[in-house]
Design a protein around this motif. Structure first.
Motif, PDB file in Angstrom:
ATOM      1  N   VAL A 109      -2.443  -0.683 -40.728  1.00 50.56           N
ATOM      2  CA  VAL A 109      -3.530  -1.642 -41.441  1.00 50.56           C
ATOM      3  C   VAL A 109      -2.924  -3.191 -41.494  1.00 50.56           C
ATOM      4  O   VAL A 109      -3.526  -4.245 -41.355  1.00 50.56           O
ATOM      5  N   ALA A 110      -1.587  -3.126 -42.261  1.00 49.88           N
ATOM      6  CA  ALA A 110      -1.091  -4.499 -42.638  1.00 49.88           C
ATOM      7  C   ALA A 110      -0.754  -5.284 -41.163  1.00 49.88           C
ATOM      8  O   ALA A 110      -1.044  -6.419 -41.184  1.00 49.88           O
ATOM      9  N   LEU A 111      -0.354  -4.669 -40.351  1.00 44.26           N
ATOM     10  CA  LEU A 111      -0.180  -5.450 -38.864  1.00 44.26           C
ATOM     11  C   LEU A 111      -1.560  -5.693 -38.406  1.00 44.26           C
ATOM     12  O   LEU A 111      -1.624  -6.911 -38.064  1.00 44.26           O
ATOM     13  N   ALA A 112      -2.848  -4.833 -38.382  1.00 39.58           N
ATOM     14  CA  ALA A 112      -3.916  -5.537 -37.693  1.00 39.58           C
ATOM     15  C   ALA A 112      -4.607  -6.360 -38.788  1.00 39.58           C
ATOM     16  O   ALA A 112      -4.971  -7.385 -38.030  1.00 39.58           O
ATOM     17  N   ALA A 113      -4.431  -6.311 -40.165  1.00 39.11           N
ATOM     18  CA  ALA A 113      -4.994  -7.397 -40.799  1.00 39.11           C
ATOM     19  C   ALA A 113      -4.257  -8.968 -40.652  1.00 39.11           C
ATOM     20  O   ALA A 113      -4.835  -9.838 -40.706  1.00 39.11           O
ATOM     21  N   THR A 114      -2.782  -8.464 -40.536  1.00 42.69           N
ATOM     22  CA  THR A 114      -2.053  -9.852 -40.454  1.00 42.69           C
ATOM     23  C   THR A 114      -2.365 -10.610 -39.087  1.00 42.69           C
ATOM     24  O   THR A 114      -2.503 -11.959 -38.997  1.00 42.69           O
ATOM     25  N   ILE A 115      -2.520  -9.703 -38.026  1.00 40.74           N
ATOM     26  CA  ILE A 115      -3.136 -10.325 -36.788  1.00 40.74           C
ATOM     27  C   ILE A 115      -4.128 -10.986 -36.833  1.00 40.74           C
ATOM     28  O   ILE A 115      -4.569 -12.139 -36.217  1.00 40.74           O
ATOM     29  N   ARG A 116      -5.242 -10.216 -37.112  1.00 40.30           N
ATOM     30  CA  ARG A 116      -6.660 -10.869 -37.381  1.00 40.30           C
ATOM     31  C   ARG A 116      -6.726 -12.068 -38.088  1.00 40.30           C
ATOM     32  O   ARG A 116      -7.386 -13.140 -37.907  1.00 40.30           O
ATOM     33  N   ALA A 117      -5.870 -11.919 -39.288  1.00 39.20           N
ATOM     34  CA  ALA A 117      -5.942 -13.272 -40.314  1.00 39.20           C
ATOM     35  C   ALA A 117      -5.655 -14.352 -39.656  1.00 39.20           C
ATOM     36  O   ALA A 117      -6.044 -15.611 -39.976  1.00 39.20           O
ATOM     37  N   ALA A 118      -4.699 -14.409 -38.637  1.00 36.70           N
ATOM     38  CA  ALA A 118      -4.219 -15.558 -37.746  1.00 36.70           C
ATOM     39  C   ALA A 118      -5.218 -16.078 -37.128  1.00 36.70           C
ATOM     40  O   ALA A 118      -5.019 -17.434 -36.762  1.00 36.70           O
ATOM     41  N   GLY A 119      -6.129 -15.490 -36.676  1.00 35.91           N
ATOM     42  CA  GLY A 119      -7.401 -15.949 -35.938  1.00 35.91           C
ATOM     43  C   GLY A 119      -7.510 -16.043 -34.578  1.00 35.91           C
ATOM     44  O   GLY A 119      -8.367 -16.359 -33.853  1.00 35.91           O
ATOM     45  N   GLY A 120      -6.283 -15.719 -33.705  1.00 36.62           N
ATOM     46  CA  GLY A 120      -6.225 -15.642 -32.267  1.00 36.62           C
ATOM     47  C   GLY A 120      -6.705 -14.497 -31.897  1.00 36.62           C
ATOM     48  O   GLY A 120      -7.184 -14.425 -30.355  1.00 36.62           O
ATOM     49  N   LEU A 121      -6.783 -13.430 -32.367  1.00 38.12           N
ATOM     50  CA  LEU A 121      -7.426 -12.149 -31.906  1.00 38.12           C
ATOM     51  C   LEU A 121      -8.407 -11.340 -32.903  1.00 38.12           C
ATOM     52  O   LEU A 121      -8.122 -11.262 -33.935  1.00 38.12           O
ATOM     53  N   ASP A 122      -9.224 -10.632 -32.163  1.00 39.42           N
ATOM     54  CA  ASP A 122     -10.032  -9.820 -32.932  1.00 39.42           C
ATOM     55  C   ASP A 122      -9.456  -8.188 -32.679  1.00 39.42           C
ATOM     56  O   ASP A 122      -9.330  -7.930 -31.465  1.00 39.42           O
ATOM     57  N   THR A 123      -8.474  -7.889 -33.604  1.00 39.05           N
ATOM     58  CA  THR A 123      -7.609  -6.575 -33.536  1.00 39.05           C
ATOM     59  C   THR A 123      -8.365  -5.252 -34.138  1.00 39.05           C
ATOM     60  O   THR A 123      -8.902  -5.594 -35.314  1.00 39.05           O
ATOM     61  N   ARG A 124      -8.139  -4.279 -33.457  1.00 38.53           N
ATOM     62  CA  ARG A 124      -8.798  -3.073 -33.918  1.00 38.53           C
ATOM     63  C   ARG A 124      -7.516  -2.071 -33.894  1.00 38.53           C
ATOM     64  O   ARG A 124      -6.813  -2.063 -32.887  1.00 38.53           O
ATOM     65  N   VAL A 125      -7.165  -1.071 -34.949  1.00 38.74           N
ATOM     66  CA  VAL A 125      -6.370  -0.140 -34.870  1.00 38.74           C
ATOM     67  C   VAL A 125      -6.745   1.352 -34.771  1.00 38.74           C
ATOM     68  O   VAL A 125      -7.903   1.677 -35.558  1.00 38.74           O
ATOM     69  N   ASN A 126      -6.338   2.073 -33.941  1.00 39.25           N
ATOM     70  CA  ASN A 126      -6.632   3.595 -33.968  1.00 39.25           C
ATOM     71  C   ASN A 126      -5.342   4.516 -34.097  1.00 39.25           C
ATOM     72  O   ASN A 126      -4.628   4.271 -33.225  1.00 39.25           O
ATOM     73  N   PRO A 127      -5.513   5.468 -34.951  1.00 36.62           N
ATOM     74  CA  PRO A 127      -4.729   6.221 -34.963  1.00 36.62           C
ATOM     75  C   PRO A 127      -4.737   7.394 -33.591  1.00 36.62           C
ATOM     76  O   PRO A 127      -5.936   7.609 -33.367  1.00 36.62           O
ATOM     77  N   LEU A 128      -3.577   7.680 -33.188  1.00 31.20           N
ATOM     78  CA  LEU A 128      -3.404   8.598 -31.872  1.00 31.20           C
ATOM     79  C   LEU A 128      -2.960   9.845 -32.313  1.00 31.20           C
ATOM     80  O   LEU A 128      -2.148   9.965 -32.958  1.00 31.20           O
ATOM     81  N   LEU A 129      -3.498  10.901 -31.654  1.00 30.11           N
ATOM     82  CA  LEU A 129      -3.372  12.230 -31.867  1.00 30.11           C
ATOM     83  C   LEU A 129      -2.533  13.107 -30.633  1.00 30.11           C
ATOM     84  O   LEU A 129      -3.151  13.003 -29.586  1.00 30.11           O
TER      85      LEU A 129
END
Length: 106
Positions: A66-86
């Motif tokens: 979540v911290a990575l996704a939020a940091t990347i999105r907050a920078a404004g260059g990417l709309d990023t989503r994260v999904n756990p993989l099983l």
């Protein structure tokens, strides 16, 4: 370590940055970001379609993801989503769990 899939769609600002830096440099930046959290990047692929980039990585926990996704999105260059993989074993373990459920109208 848990495995996560990050999907990313570039904003106008982000695609301009990609055109300036190039794909190899952006992959190096993302790999370093992941490794700085103690994680490991398994792969990064650029794509045509719904999303512009896909990253599969191992991270210590969901909070780091979540911290990575939020940091990347907050920078404004990417709309990023994260999904756990099983893993298949994770799926087997989950499917062995029995729960009581009554569907609507039953």
């Amino acid at each position: 370590m848990a495995k996560f899939l990050f999907t990313a769609t570039y904003t106008v600002e982000g695609i301009n940055g990609l055109m300036k830096d190039g794909g190899t440099r952006r992959a190096e930046v993302i790999q370093a970001l992941i490794e700085n959290t103690g994680g490991r990047m398994e792969s990064l692929h650029f794509a045509l379609g719904t999303h512009d980039a896909y990253v599969i990585c191992d991270l210590s926990d969901q909070q780091t993801a979540v911290a990575l996704a939020a940091t990347i999105r907050a920078a404004g260059g990417l709309d990023t989503r994260v999904n756990p993989l099983l893993t298949p074993q994770d799926m087997d373990e989950a499917l062995r769990m029995r729960m009581a459920y009554r569907p609507p109208g039953a």
